[in-house]
Motif scaffolding. Sequence first.
Motif, PDB file in Angstrom:
ATOM      1  N   PRO A 113      63.986  51.313  35.735  1.00  0.00           N
ATOM      2  CA  PRO A 113      62.663  51.685  35.326  1.00  0.00           C
ATOM      3  C   PRO A 113      62.636  52.533  34.226  1.00  0.00           C
ATOM      4  N   ILE A 114      63.419  53.535  33.971  1.00  0.00           N
ATOM      5  CA  ILE A 114      63.425  54.330  32.805  1.00  0.00           C
ATOM      6  C   ILE A 114      63.904  53.295  31.740  1.00  0.00           C
ATOM      7  N   VAL A 115      64.905  52.608  31.851  1.00  0.00           N
ATOM      8  CA  VAL A 115      65.197  51.694  30.843  1.00  0.00           C
ATOM      9  C   VAL A 115      63.858  50.904  30.419  1.00  0.00           C
ATOM     10  N   ALA A 116      62.900  50.342  31.264  1.00  0.00           N
ATOM     11  CA  ALA A 116      62.061  49.531  31.067  1.00  0.00           C
ATOM     12  C   ALA A 116      61.011  50.346  30.039  1.00  0.00           C
ATOM     13  N   TYR A 117      61.023  51.804  30.016  1.00  0.00           N
ATOM     14  CA  TYR A 117      60.011  52.583  29.114  1.00  0.00           C
ATOM     15  C   TYR A 117      60.982  52.985  27.968  1.00  0.00           C
ATOM     16  N   LEU A 118      62.039  52.558  27.546  1.00  0.00           N
ATOM     17  CA  LEU A 118      62.722  52.812  26.202  1.00  0.00           C
ATOM     18  C   LEU A 118      63.033  51.328  25.660  1.00  0.00           C
ATOM     19  N   THR A 122      58.391  58.436  38.398  1.00  0.00           N
ATOM     20  CA  THR A 122      57.712  58.700  36.829  1.00  0.00           C
ATOM     21  C   THR A 122      58.463  58.616  35.826  1.00  0.00           C
ATOM     22  N   PRO A 123      58.879  57.017  35.558  1.00  0.00           N
ATOM     23  CA  PRO A 123      59.834  56.720  34.617  1.00  0.00           C
ATOM     24  C   PRO A 123      59.203  56.846  33.196  1.00  0.00           C
ATOM     25  N   ALA A 124      57.799  56.568  33.218  1.00  0.00           N
ATOM     26  CA  ALA A 124      57.358  56.698  31.885  1.00  0.00           C
ATOM     27  C   ALA A 124      57.432  58.236  31.376  1.00  0.00           C
ATOM     28  N   GLU A 125      57.163  58.994  32.222  1.00  0.00           N
ATOM     29  CA  GLU A 125      57.356  60.469  31.735  1.00  0.00           C
ATOM     30  C   GLU A 125      58.599  60.766  31.318  1.00  0.00           C
ATOM     31  N   ALA A 126      59.598  60.662  32.049  1.00  0.00           N
ATOM     32  CA  ALA A 126      60.873  60.575  31.650  1.00  0.00           C
ATOM     33  C   ALA A 126      61.156  59.886  30.381  1.00  0.00           C
ATOM     34  N   ALA A 127      60.804  58.897  30.356  1.00  0.00           N
ATOM     35  CA  ALA A 127      60.976  58.049  28.845  1.00  0.00           C
ATOM     36  C   ALA A 127      60.556  58.964  27.739  1.00  0.00           C
ATOM     37  N   GLY A 128      59.339  59.294  28.026  1.00  0.00           N
ATOM     38  CA  GLY A 128      58.688  59.852  27.001  1.00  0.00           C
ATOM     39  C   GLY A 128      59.171  61.190  26.435  1.00  0.00           C
ATOM     40  N   ALA A 129      59.713  61.992  27.362  1.00  0.00           N
ATOM     41  CA  ALA A 129      60.541  63.309  27.229  1.00  0.00           C
ATOM     42  C   ALA A 129      61.564  62.749  26.386  1.00  0.00           C
ATOM     43  N   ILE A 130      62.270  61.890  26.664  1.00  0.00           N
ATOM     44  CA  ILE A 130      63.486  61.167  26.107  1.00  0.00           C
ATOM     45  C   ILE A 130      63.346  60.823  24.730  1.00  0.00           C
ATOM     46  N   ARG A 131      62.215  60.298  24.470  1.00  0.00           N
ATOM     47  CA  ARG A 131      61.815  59.683  22.991  1.00  0.00           C
ATOM     48  C   ARG A 131      61.484  61.235  21.945  1.00  0.00           C
ATOM     49  N   ARG A 132      61.024  61.969  22.746  1.00  0.00           N
ATOM     50  CA  ARG A 132      60.535  63.496  21.870  1.00  0.00           C
ATOM     51  C   ARG A 132      61.822  64.157  21.561  1.00  0.00           C
ATOM     52  N   PHE A 133      62.746  64.007  22.614  1.00  0.00           N
ATOM     53  CA  PHE A 133      64.160  64.776  22.351  1.00  0.00           C
ATOM     54  C   PHE A 133      64.732  64.189  21.283  1.00  0.00           C
ATOM     55  N   LEU A 134      64.681  62.937  21.387  1.00  0.00           N
ATOM     56  CA  LEU A 134      65.427  61.886  20.165  1.00  0.00           C
ATOM     57  C   LEU A 134      64.606  61.753  18.830  1.00  0.00           C
ATOM     58  N   ARG A 135      63.320  62.334  19.037  1.00  0.00           N
ATOM     59  CA  ARG A 135      62.509  62.115  17.811  1.00  0.00           C
ATOM     60  C   ARG A 135      62.411  60.957  17.363  1.00  0.00           C
ATOM     61  N   LEU A 136      62.034  60.171  18.348  1.00  0.00           N
ATOM     62  CA  LEU A 136      61.541  58.572  18.292  1.00  0.00           C
ATOM     63  C   LEU A 136      60.137  58.389  18.521  1.00  0.00           C
ATOM     64  N   PRO A 137      59.478  57.564  17.742  1.00  0.00           N
ATOM     65  CA  PRO A 137      58.149  57.219  18.011  1.00  0.00           C
ATOM     66  C   PRO A 137      57.811  56.779  19.365  1.00  0.00           C
ATOM     67  N   ALA A 138      56.574  56.996  19.672  1.00  0.00           N
ATOM     68  CA  ALA A 138      56.173  56.867  21.089  1.00  0.00           C
ATOM     69  C   ALA A 138      56.407  55.436  21.365  1.00  0.00           C
ATOM     70  N   ALA A 139      56.648  54.988  22.555  1.00  0.00           N
ATOM     71  CA  ALA A 139      56.418  53.408  22.842  1.00  0.00           C
ATOM     72  C   ALA A 139      55.006  53.253  23.404  1.00  0.00           C
TER      73      ALA A 139
END
Length: 300
Positions: free
Chosen positions: A58-63, A280-297
Amino acid sequence: MPVTSPYAARLAEIPVERREVQVLGATTAYWVYGEAAEDAPTIVAVHGFRGEHHGLEPIVAYLPGIRIISPDLPGFGETPPIPDREHDLGLFTGWLCEFARAVAPGAIILGHSFGSIVSAAAVAGGLETPRLILINPIGAPALEGPKGVLTRIAVLYYALGARLPERWGTALLRHPLTVRAMSMAMAKTRDRALRRFIHDQHDTYFSRFADREVLHDAFVTSASHDVRAFAGVIDVPTLLIAAQRDDITPIEAERRLAMMFPQAELVEIAEVGHLIHYETPAEAAGAIRRFLRLPAALVR
């Protein structure tokens, strides 16, 4: 009746390939999600106790756009145990170090729950990574958690499963009612469809351990260690994604854990417990993207 994953459509858009590699003299099965673009980061994702790679999908799905390598731990899922070895923290840590160096040297390391202990121990022990991500990190001894009594019952349960005659012990450890009770205790969502999905995931994958000896070793390891022992010597930026209703590590302990790292960021997710990866995989993925300084999906 089959239960449809609420994340199936998103996951179907991400290419995936099953592969194998020899680690510590045995075969490790792993899955590669996403294209290997030159500018895309690679994450090695380590699942939790009794789980396997499906749990992190589920987290992979949002990354999308991130290459994620997700192995089954030794003795779980499609990865057999390491022959003639006790499956303790040293074994799992050594396995992760060798696996990451073989398939994705220099990758970002991510661990969920029990995987957070293995990942933190590996990085503290010298596994090179630019960043570390821990989801539902085990930030305090399980026996001291808000449901320490249940943990003590679990200790007795796994000890009994190991001591009974093999047929009876294995049947106890894989009994559907026991698996369902664990699932019900961890799920916090009130969404009935999501709860059905979570229970189906645990029914399908929670008993895919090789044998009761490996399961008992891994449980003892999970109950005997926590991330605090390694936090102080981890000198890479670290992201902790913690749940405010986690029954295994209370949020107050996660806040203290974050202070133990030289460089740590804590993201708290409300109204969820130890199943961030499912609820809450979308929230986790969002935190990962911010941490890695990547654009939001795009989230739909």
